[in-house]
Design an enzyme around this catalytic site. Structure first.
Site, PDB file in Angstrom:
ATOM      1  N   LEU A   1      -0.983  -5.183  14.941  1.00 52.44           N
ATOM      2  CA  LEU A   1      -0.076  -4.356  13.962  1.00 52.44           C
ATOM      3  C   LEU A   1      -0.542  -4.963  12.422  1.00 52.44           C
ATOM      4  CD1 LEU A   1       3.343  -4.238  15.480  1.00 52.44           C
ATOM      5  CD2 LEU A   1       1.503  -3.007  15.762  1.00 52.44           C
TER       6      LEU A   1
ATOM      7  N   THR B   1       8.207 -19.407  20.261  1.00 51.66           N
ATOM      8  CA  THR B   1       9.578 -19.685  20.483  1.00 51.66           C
ATOM      9  C   THR B   1      10.146 -18.907  21.411  1.00 51.66           C
ATOM     10  OG1 THR B   1       9.625 -20.220  18.140  1.00 51.66           O
ATOM     11  CG2 THR B   1      11.857 -20.266  19.052  1.00 51.66           C
TER      12      THR B   1
ATOM     13  N   GLY C   1       4.727 -11.901  20.132  1.00 51.18           N
ATOM     14  CA  GLY C   1       5.636 -12.022  19.009  1.00 51.18           C
ATOM     15  C   GLY C   1       7.130 -11.745  19.479  1.00 51.18           C
TER      16      GLY C   1
ATOM     17  N   LEU D   1       0.974  -1.207   0.058  1.00 46.51           N
ATOM     18  CA  LEU D   1      -0.099  -0.021   0.009  1.00 46.51           C
ATOM     19  C   LEU D   1       0.918   1.146   0.205  1.00 46.51           C
ATOM     20  CD1 LEU D   1      -2.695  -1.066   2.584  1.00 46.51           C
ATOM     21  CD2 LEU D   1      -2.985  -0.875   0.057  1.00 46.51           C
ATOM     22  N   SER D   2       2.241   1.010   0.105  1.00 51.53           N
ATOM     23  CA  SER D   2       3.111   2.331   0.099  1.00 51.53           C
ATOM     24  C   SER D   2       3.027   3.231  -1.037  1.00 51.53           C
ATOM     25  CB  SER D   2       4.613   1.596   0.052  1.00 51.53           C
ATOM     26  OG  SER D   2       4.660   1.269   1.354  1.00 51.53           O
TER      27      SER D   2
ATOM     28  N   ASP E   1       9.543   2.262  11.338  1.00 57.94           N
ATOM     29  CA  ASP E   1       8.344   1.325  11.706  1.00 57.94           C
ATOM     30  C   ASP E   1       7.985   1.844  13.149  1.00 57.94           C
ATOM     31  OD1 ASP E   1       7.831  -0.231   9.570  1.00 57.94           O
ATOM     32  OD2 ASP E   1       9.346  -1.879   9.836  1.00 57.94           O
TER      33      ASP E   1
ATOM     34  N   LYS F   1      14.824  -6.310   5.225  1.00 60.42           N
ATOM     35  CA  LYS F   1      15.357  -5.336   6.181  1.00 60.42           C
ATOM     36  C   LYS F   1      16.564  -5.425   6.956  1.00 60.42           C
ATOM     37  CE  LYS F   1      10.400  -4.329   6.913  1.00 60.42           C
ATOM     38  NZ  LYS F   1       9.469  -3.690   8.055  1.00 60.42           N
TER      39      LYS F   1
ATOM     40  N   LYS G   1      13.578 -16.883  21.220  1.00 58.09           N
ATOM     41  CA  LYS G   1      13.477 -15.736  20.223  1.00 58.09           C
ATOM     42  C   LYS G   1      13.456 -14.429  21.419  1.00 58.09           C
ATOM     43  CE  LYS G   1      12.310 -15.704  16.115  1.00 58.09           C
ATOM     44  NZ  LYS G   1      11.317 -16.041  14.997  1.00 58.09           N
TER      45      LYS G   1
ATOM     46  N   GLY H   1      10.839  -9.652  13.613  1.00 56.02           N
ATOM     47  CA  GLY H   1      11.391  -8.218  13.609  1.00 56.02           C
ATOM     48  C   GLY H   1      10.861  -7.176  13.873  1.00 56.02           C
TER      49      GLY H   1
HETATM   50  P1  NAP Z   1       8.608 -12.244  11.520  1.00 63.39           P
HETATM   51  O1  NAP Z   1       9.631 -11.594  11.857  1.00 63.39           O
HETATM   52  O2  NAP Z   1       8.351 -13.305  10.448  1.00 63.39           O
HETATM   53  O3  NAP Z   1       7.858 -12.712  13.038  1.00 63.39           O
HETATM   54  C1  NAP Z   1       6.572 -13.486  13.052  1.00 63.39           C
HETATM   55  C2  NAP Z   1       6.353 -13.550  14.457  1.00 63.39           C
HETATM   56  O4  NAP Z   1       5.032 -14.264  14.305  1.00 63.39           O
HETATM   57  C3  NAP Z   1       7.140 -14.521  15.205  1.00 63.39           C
HETATM   58  O5  NAP Z   1       7.085 -14.012  16.587  1.00 63.39           O
HETATM   59  C4  NAP Z   1       6.272 -15.850  14.920  1.00 63.39           C
HETATM   60  O6  NAP Z   1       6.858 -16.630  16.179  1.00 63.39           O
HETATM   61  C5  NAP Z   1       5.085 -15.621  15.038  1.00 63.39           C
HETATM   62  N1  NAP Z   1       4.103 -16.723  14.577  1.00 63.39           N
HETATM   63  C6  NAP Z   1       4.132 -16.705  13.182  1.00 63.39           C
HETATM   64  N2  NAP Z   1       3.088 -17.721  13.081  1.00 63.39           N
HETATM   65  C7  NAP Z   1       2.820 -18.198  14.223  1.00 63.39           C
HETATM   66  C8  NAP Z   1       1.829 -19.050  14.844  1.00 63.39           C
HETATM   67  N3  NAP Z   1       1.194 -19.790  14.131  1.00 63.39           N
HETATM   68  N4  NAP Z   1       1.676 -19.226  16.084  1.00 63.39           N
HETATM   69  C9  NAP Z   1       2.240 -18.350  17.029  1.00 63.39           C
HETATM   70  N5  NAP Z   1       3.005 -17.543  16.608  1.00 63.39           N
HETATM   71  C10 NAP Z   1       3.355 -17.358  15.286  1.00 63.39           C
HETATM   72  O7  NAP Z   1       7.336 -10.844  11.086  1.00 63.39           O
HETATM   73  P2  NAP Z   1       7.585  -9.278  11.400  1.00 63.39           P
HETATM   74  O8  NAP Z   1       8.051  -8.602  10.116  1.00 63.39           O
HETATM   75  O9  NAP Z   1       7.968  -9.053  12.659  1.00 63.39           O
HETATM   76  O10 NAP Z   1       5.749  -8.882  11.393  1.00 63.39           O
HETATM   77  C11 NAP Z   1       4.912  -9.372  12.195  1.00 63.39           C
HETATM   78  C12 NAP Z   1       3.592  -8.701  11.941  1.00 63.39           C
HETATM   79  O11 NAP Z   1       3.718  -7.351  11.955  1.00 63.39           O
HETATM   80  C13 NAP Z   1       2.999  -9.132  10.570  1.00 63.39           C
HETATM   81  O12 NAP Z   1       1.624  -9.381  11.065  1.00 63.39           O
HETATM   82  C14 NAP Z   1       3.200  -7.787   9.901  1.00 63.39           C
HETATM   83  O13 NAP Z   1       1.985  -7.693   8.960  1.00 63.39           O
HETATM   84  C15 NAP Z   1       3.015  -6.672  10.769  1.00 63.39           C
HETATM   85  N6  NAP Z   1       3.564  -5.504  10.370  1.00 63.39           N
HETATM   86  C16 NAP Z   1       2.824  -4.176  10.253  1.00 63.39           C
HETATM   87  C17 NAP Z   1       3.500  -2.987   9.848  1.00 63.39           C
HETATM   88  C18 NAP Z   1       2.436  -1.833   9.929  1.00 63.39           C
HETATM   89  O14 NAP Z   1       3.008  -0.878   9.211  1.00 63.39           O
HETATM   90  N7  NAP Z   1       1.310  -1.852  10.407  1.00 63.39           N
HETATM   91  C19 NAP Z   1       4.667  -3.060   9.451  1.00 63.39           C
HETATM   92  C20 NAP Z   1       5.573  -4.292   9.479  1.00 63.39           C
HETATM   93  C21 NAP Z   1       4.999  -5.208  10.125  1.00 63.39           C
HETATM   94  P3  NAP Z   1       8.028 -17.821  16.170  1.00 63.39           P
HETATM   95  O15 NAP Z   1       9.143 -16.684  16.628  1.00 63.39           O
HETATM   96  O16 NAP Z   1       7.822 -18.721  17.378  1.00 63.39           O
HETATM   97  O17 NAP Z   1       8.188 -18.215  14.810  1.00 63.39           O
END
Ligand code: NAP
Length: 284
Positions: free
Chosen positions: A225, A155, A130, A21-22, A106, A70, A158, A133
């Site tokens: 988020l 996990t 969570g 959407l950027s 962010d 990133k 982490k 990142g």
């Molecule tokens: P990421 O680094 O891939 O981390 C994903 C996280 O979700 C990890 O803590 C992972 O746990 C957990 N997870 C995934 N599947 C799971 C499940 N089935 N059960 C339990 N935990 C689970 O992702 P990220 O980049 O941090 O992004 C996280 C969220 O932020 C996303 O939904 C993204 O859309 C949102 N976001 C929003 C914005 C915004 O501007 N609003 C910007 C960036 C990101 P494990 O460590 O155990 O795998």
């Protein structure tokens, strides 16, 4: 949109980039601020270093960086801003004299979004769900503001790495790592909860990272988020238990606005931010 010989280019690098959407944010800002600038997605499937060097050679004014680059992009940069270095990830590249300088918008984007929604974390007990990142960026935002931060992740290792790191920055035991299933052991208080996993994101909209209703009785404010869907199951559960709930669309808005401000050395007023927010909501 008028494109001529003076048009500046900004863009997004990532893989994939189709759902971004950027362009809505930045092309709206260019129009509203009267800048001769166009923002386009660049799908970088390989050779990230070459893509960054090529963008610099093509005089691309600024870039956003999304998944999965990133962290991977850091070695391709001329310098990294202090906050981005602490977070260990960048989402915005600003043109410098000898290459791009990396920033992370962010985290300040989320902070500005929370301020705009009237959610104040200072002195509060906060739970981060969570440890990916973005959760890490949120923990860095909170360590000198929140009274206590509980990082709950599937996990736990982490979560422990992030807690150790921010405790080092804070110089006190501000952050505690737990597994998601240990939420029943949290002190019996009200919490601001920041949902930073991708559980519940479209198309898996019938899932919440914590399903247990007893957890939600302790949530005063839930900040998801995720912005697609606009109301996640997590948000519905927070509201059903009497709390307030917000989605991540304003975070997306403000991380974009802060990037635009860095690229153009300007300040976007709140009424303009509102107009862009309306366009974002319409394009969802
Ligand atoms: P990421 O680094 O891939 O981390 C994903 C996280 O979700 C990890 O803590 C992972 O746990 C957990 N997870 C995934 N599947 C799971 C499940 N089935 N059960 C339990 N935990 C689970 O992702 P990220 O980049 O941090 O992004 C996280 C969220 O932020 C996303 O939904 C993204 O859309 C949102 N976001 C929003 C914005 C915004 O501007 N609003 C910007 C960036 C990101 P494990 O460590 O155990 O795998």
């Amino acid at each position: 949109m008028k494109i001529d010989g003076l048009t500046k280019t900004c863009g997004l690098i990532g893989n994939p980039v189709e759902h971004t959407l950027s362009p809505v944010i930045h092309n709206a800002l260019a129009e509203l601020t009267g800048k001769n600038l166009v923002y386009v997605p660049f799908h970088v499937k390989e050779n990230l270093t070459g893509a960054v060097a090529g963008a610099y050679a093509l005089s691309v004014q600024g870039l956003n960086v999304t998944v999965p680059y990133k962290e991977q992009v850091l070695p391709a940069l001329a310098a990294i801003d202090d906050l981005a270095a602490k977070i260990g990830a960048v989402n915005t590249l600003v043109r410098g004299p000898e290459g791009y300088i990396g920033y992370n918008t962010d985290m300040p984007g989320l902070y500005r979004a929370m301020q705009s929604d009237g959610v104040h974390v200072d002195g509060e007990e906060v739970i981060i769900l969570g440890a990916g990142g973005v959760a890490r960026a949120v923990a860095v935002m909170l360590y000198d503001k929140a009274a206590r931060i509980y990082i709950l992740n599937r996990t736990v290792e982490k979560a422990a790495v992030i807690a150790k790191e921010v405790n080092g920055y804070a110089g006190r035991e501000v952050a505690i790592a737990m597994t998601l299933s240990e939420h029943g052991m949290l002190p019996d208080k009200k919490y601001i909860v920041i949902q930073a996993t991708n559980v519940g994101m479209y198309p898996d909209t019938n899932k919440a990272v914590v399903e247990d209703e007893t957890f939600y009785a302790r949530v005063s404010t839930g900040y998801d988020l995720i912005y697609n869907p606009a109301k996640t199951l997590f948000m519905q559960k927070v509201e059903q238990a009497g709390g307030k709930a917000y989605n991540g669309l304003k975070m997306l808005l403000y991380q974009g606005i802060i990037a635009y401000e860095l690229w153009n050395d300007c300040e976007i007023p709140e009424d303009m931010a509102e107009q862009v927010y309306t366009r974002l909501r319409e394009s969802l």
